[in-house]
Design a protein around this motif. Structure first.
Motif, PDB file in Angstrom:
ATOM      1  N   MET A 145       0.843  -1.194   0.000  1.00 57.05           N
ATOM      2  CA  MET A 145       0.000   0.000   0.000  1.00 57.05           C
ATOM      3  C   MET A 145       0.879   1.244   0.000  1.00 57.05           C
ATOM      4  O   MET A 145       1.835   1.338   0.765  1.00 57.05           O
ATOM      5  CB  MET A 145      -0.920   0.020   1.219  1.00 57.05           C
ATOM      6  N   ARG A 146       0.502   2.213  -0.850  1.00 59.25           N
ATOM      7  CA  ARG A 146       1.294   3.437  -0.970  1.00 59.25           C
ATOM      8  C   ARG A 146       0.459   4.636  -0.542  1.00 59.25           C
ATOM      9  O   ARG A 146      -0.696   4.777  -0.968  1.00 59.25           O
ATOM     10  CB  ARG A 146       1.769   3.629  -2.417  1.00 59.25           C
ATOM     11  N   PRO A 147       1.017   5.505   0.276  1.00 56.78           N
ATOM     12  CA  PRO A 147       0.302   6.741   0.597  1.00 56.78           C
ATOM     13  C   PRO A 147       0.085   7.571  -0.662  1.00 56.78           C
ATOM     14  O   PRO A 147       0.981   7.669  -1.511  1.00 56.78           O
ATOM     15  CB  PRO A 147       1.246   7.457   1.575  1.00 56.78           C
ATOM     16  N   VAL A 148      -1.094   8.143  -0.805  1.00 56.61           N
ATOM     17  CA  VAL A 148      -1.410   8.980  -1.961  1.00 56.61           C
ATOM     18  C   VAL A 148      -1.992  10.292  -1.462  1.00 56.61           C
ATOM     19  O   VAL A 148      -2.439  10.408  -0.319  1.00 56.61           O
ATOM     20  CB  VAL A 148      -2.400   8.289  -2.916  1.00 56.61           C
ATOM     21  N   ILE A 149      -1.978  11.292  -2.342  1.00 57.55           N
ATOM     22  CA  ILE A 149      -2.595  12.582  -2.047  1.00 57.55           C
ATOM     23  C   ILE A 149      -3.923  12.646  -2.791  1.00 57.55           C
ATOM     24  O   ILE A 149      -3.977  12.469  -4.011  1.00 57.55           O
ATOM     25  CB  ILE A 149      -1.672  13.741  -2.466  1.00 57.55           C
ATOM     26  N   ASN A 150      -4.985  12.880  -2.046  1.00 58.42           N
ATOM     27  CA  ASN A 150      -6.328  12.900  -2.613  1.00 58.42           C
ATOM     28  C   ASN A 150      -6.656  14.301  -3.111  1.00 58.42           C
ATOM     29  O   ASN A 150      -7.011  15.190  -2.332  1.00 58.42           O
ATOM     30  CB  ASN A 150      -7.348  12.450  -1.563  1.00 58.42           C
ATOM     31  N   ALA A 151      -6.535  14.510  -4.409  1.00 59.70           N
ATOM     32  CA  ALA A 151      -6.863  15.803  -5.020  1.00 59.70           C
ATOM     33  C   ALA A 151      -8.100  15.674  -5.901  1.00 59.70           C
ATOM     34  O   ALA A 151      -8.252  16.388  -6.886  1.00 59.70           O
ATOM     35  CB  ALA A 151      -5.682  16.313  -5.827  1.00 59.70           C
ATOM     36  N   THR A 152      -9.001  14.749  -5.550  1.00 60.61           N
ATOM     37  CA  THR A 152     -10.218  14.530  -6.334  1.00 60.61           C
ATOM     38  C   THR A 152     -11.368  15.421  -5.895  1.00 60.61           C
ATOM     39  O   THR A 152     -12.331  15.605  -6.643  1.00 60.61           O
ATOM     40  CB  THR A 152     -10.690  13.075  -6.219  1.00 60.61           C
ATOM     41  N   GLY A 153     -11.320  15.917  -4.662  1.00 61.06           N
ATOM     42  CA  GLY A 153     -12.449  16.655  -4.115  1.00 61.06           C
ATOM     43  C   GLY A 153     -13.486  15.775  -3.457  1.00 61.06           C
ATOM     44  O   GLY A 153     -14.469  16.277  -2.909  1.00 61.06           O
ATOM     45  N   VAL A 154     -13.282  14.451  -3.480  1.00 62.37           N
ATOM     46  CA  VAL A 154     -14.191  13.495  -2.830  1.00 62.37           C
ATOM     47  C   VAL A 154     -13.651  13.218  -1.431  1.00 62.37           C
ATOM     48  O   VAL A 154     -12.556  12.660  -1.282  1.00 62.37           O
ATOM     49  CB  VAL A 154     -14.304  12.187  -3.630  1.00 62.37           C
ATOM     50  N   VAL A 155     -14.390  13.607  -0.413  1.00 62.80           N
ATOM     51  CA  VAL A 155     -13.883  13.564   0.952  1.00 62.80           C
ATOM     52  C   VAL A 155     -13.707  12.134   1.454  1.00 62.80           C
ATOM     53  O   VAL A 155     -12.642  11.754   1.955  1.00 62.80           O
ATOM     54  CB  VAL A 155     -14.818  14.355   1.898  1.00 62.80           C
TER      55      VAL A 155
END
Length: 444
Positions: free
Chosen positions: A69-79
């Motif tokens: 599992m890799r940490p990701v940055i959520n820039a989708t706007g979906v909380v």
């Protein structure tokens, strides 16, 4: 000739295992062995020069991680993004998980030295956060909570439910099939778009006396029916259920503890209990902002009945979940709450600053709750607009940045991005645009 076969120069397994960097690798022995054998096999097939086997092994071991599992940055706007693990945990919850990773007093009373009730502190925190509940139980997810409720309260009896609430959620998971798998029979009432309290009354009147039964109200969560619609309220169903001596169970889905003005149509635990539900079910990893868990709150009699059922043991949560849940409830604001209440003007300022640095456009963009919460309800905000091809490049960045693709564009929404991560997102976007520019130059 055999003597000229380059494969004889492939380093032996013993020699590679003796290398200091291999011996100090923080990986299990089977992972190390597999890495060595794969490099040796590549060399035997002629895909890798024998002299590079050692370097290949060391490079792969250096880059290997115990978890994929890799940490990701959520820039989708979906909380609450299901594909990204739903609710990101608060700092307090993450610290609690670390503390609970060793030996802890999960079932030990340190005063007496005797065994105590498992998860008592998490339960107390949940009851303090939801005063209308007399008792609570925490299981491993929302589906488990509903299955346990049906098995313990109804068994092979009858669950009365509106046809408009026989929902299917992600991955083909259907609540009717879950309920039936617990042994219960469904008694459907009303129609898809309109179900009245009289529909429930007629159905309850047809149930043979002494038959175990309950009334179940399910919040549809990830869809809405609008137009010519009608439904019975929890208060109406409570009065009817009590008249027939049956429990009323309400599955509200996303797990708000109290009414949230930002989401006026989303049900919450406290109001649903105050309106007369005997048992309310919710998820812990959605709007509550905690770890994956199924929350059951209600009357002491109902919770005792559920706790005593054999399935409760099979569905119990581990110490890490209990620690994270207690810390989520006691530790103040969560990342989910911060994203939900993000100031649109502050989002605009951050977005415009990033767009200016990238020579890109700022466009209006509505975020979403996600995870089945507040379907179709917009969270007004802004996004940086890039070419659609940038989205796949952003996913290849380290750390990966997940953006939204829409109308042949890539949209970077900073609602769920901590401000401290803005420089990382900017760096990823710059890299993606440079890669696109280089690719266009190569094609010219």
């Amino acid at each position: 000739m055999v003597g000229d076969d380059p494969r004889r120069f492939i380093p032996s397994t013993a020699a590679l295992l003796a290398h200091p960097r291999v011996r100090s690798a923080a990986l299990s022995q089977h992972v190390i062995d597999q890495t060595i054998h794969r490099a040796q096999e590549r060399a035997r097939r002629g895909e890798l020069p024998p002299g590079q086997v050692e370097a290949e092994v060391l490079a792969r071991l250096d880059s290997a991680r115990p978890s994929s599992m890799r940490p990701v940055i959520n820039a989708t706007g979906v909380v609450v993004h299901t594909n990204l693990g739903r609710a990101p945990l608060s700092a307090a919850a993450r610290d609690a998980i670390v503390d609970a990773s060793g030996y802890v007093d999960v079932e030990m009373d340190l005063e007496t030295g005797r065994r105590s009730r498992r998860g008592a502190s998490a339960r107390s925190a949940l009851l303090a956060a939801c005063p209308p509940a007399e008792d609570a139980l925490i299981v491993n997810n929302g589906a488990a909570a509903l299955a346990l409720a049906c098995a313990a309260l109804v068994g092979r009896g009858i669950v009365v439910i509106s046809r408009g609430e026989l929902v299917e959620i992600g991955a083909g998971f259907r609540l009717p099939e879950l309920i039936e798998s617990a042994g219960a029979q469904l008694l459907e009432v009303g129609t898809t778009n309109r179900t009245h309290i009289t529909d429930y009354a007629r159905a309850l009147g047809r149930i043979p006396e002494g038959t175990p039964a309950c009334v179940l109200k399910v919040h549809p969560s990830n869809y809405r029916i609008s137009g010519f619609t009608a439904g019975a309220t929890v208060a109406e169903l409570s009065e009817l259920s009590k008249h027939h001596g049956l429990p009323l169970v309400a599955d509200i889905g996303s797990g708000l503890l109290t009414h949230e003005p930002a989401l006026p149509e989303e049900p919450d635990l406290s109001t649903t209990l105050s309106d007369g539900a005997d048992l309310v079910i919710a998820s812990g990893d959605k709007l509550l902002g905690g770890p994956q868990a199924g929350l059951l709150l209600g009357s002491s009699a109902v919770i005792s009945q559920l706790s005593a059922h054999p399935m409760a043991r099979a569905m119990r949560t581990d110490k890490l979940t209990l620690a994270a849940m207690e810390a989520t409830l006691n530790g103040g604001r969560t990342p989910v709450s911060d994203a939900l209440h993000a100031d649109p003007e502050e989002l605009r300022r951050r977005t415009e600053g990033m767009a200016e640095s990238l020579d890109a456009r700022t466009v209006p963009h509505d975020g979403r709750v996600g995870g089945g919460g507040a379907p179709e309800f917009p969270l007004p905000g802004w996004a940086v607009q890039l070419p659609q091809a940038a989205a796949s490049l952003l996913r290849r960045h380290e750390p990966p940045v997940l953006a939204r693709t829409h109308d042949k564009t890539c949209l970077i929404d900073l609602r769920c991005v901590p401000p401290g991560d803005d420089p990382t997102v900017l760096e990823a976007a710059r890299w993606a645009l440079e890669e696109l520019s280089s690719a266009r130059g190569s094609d010219a």
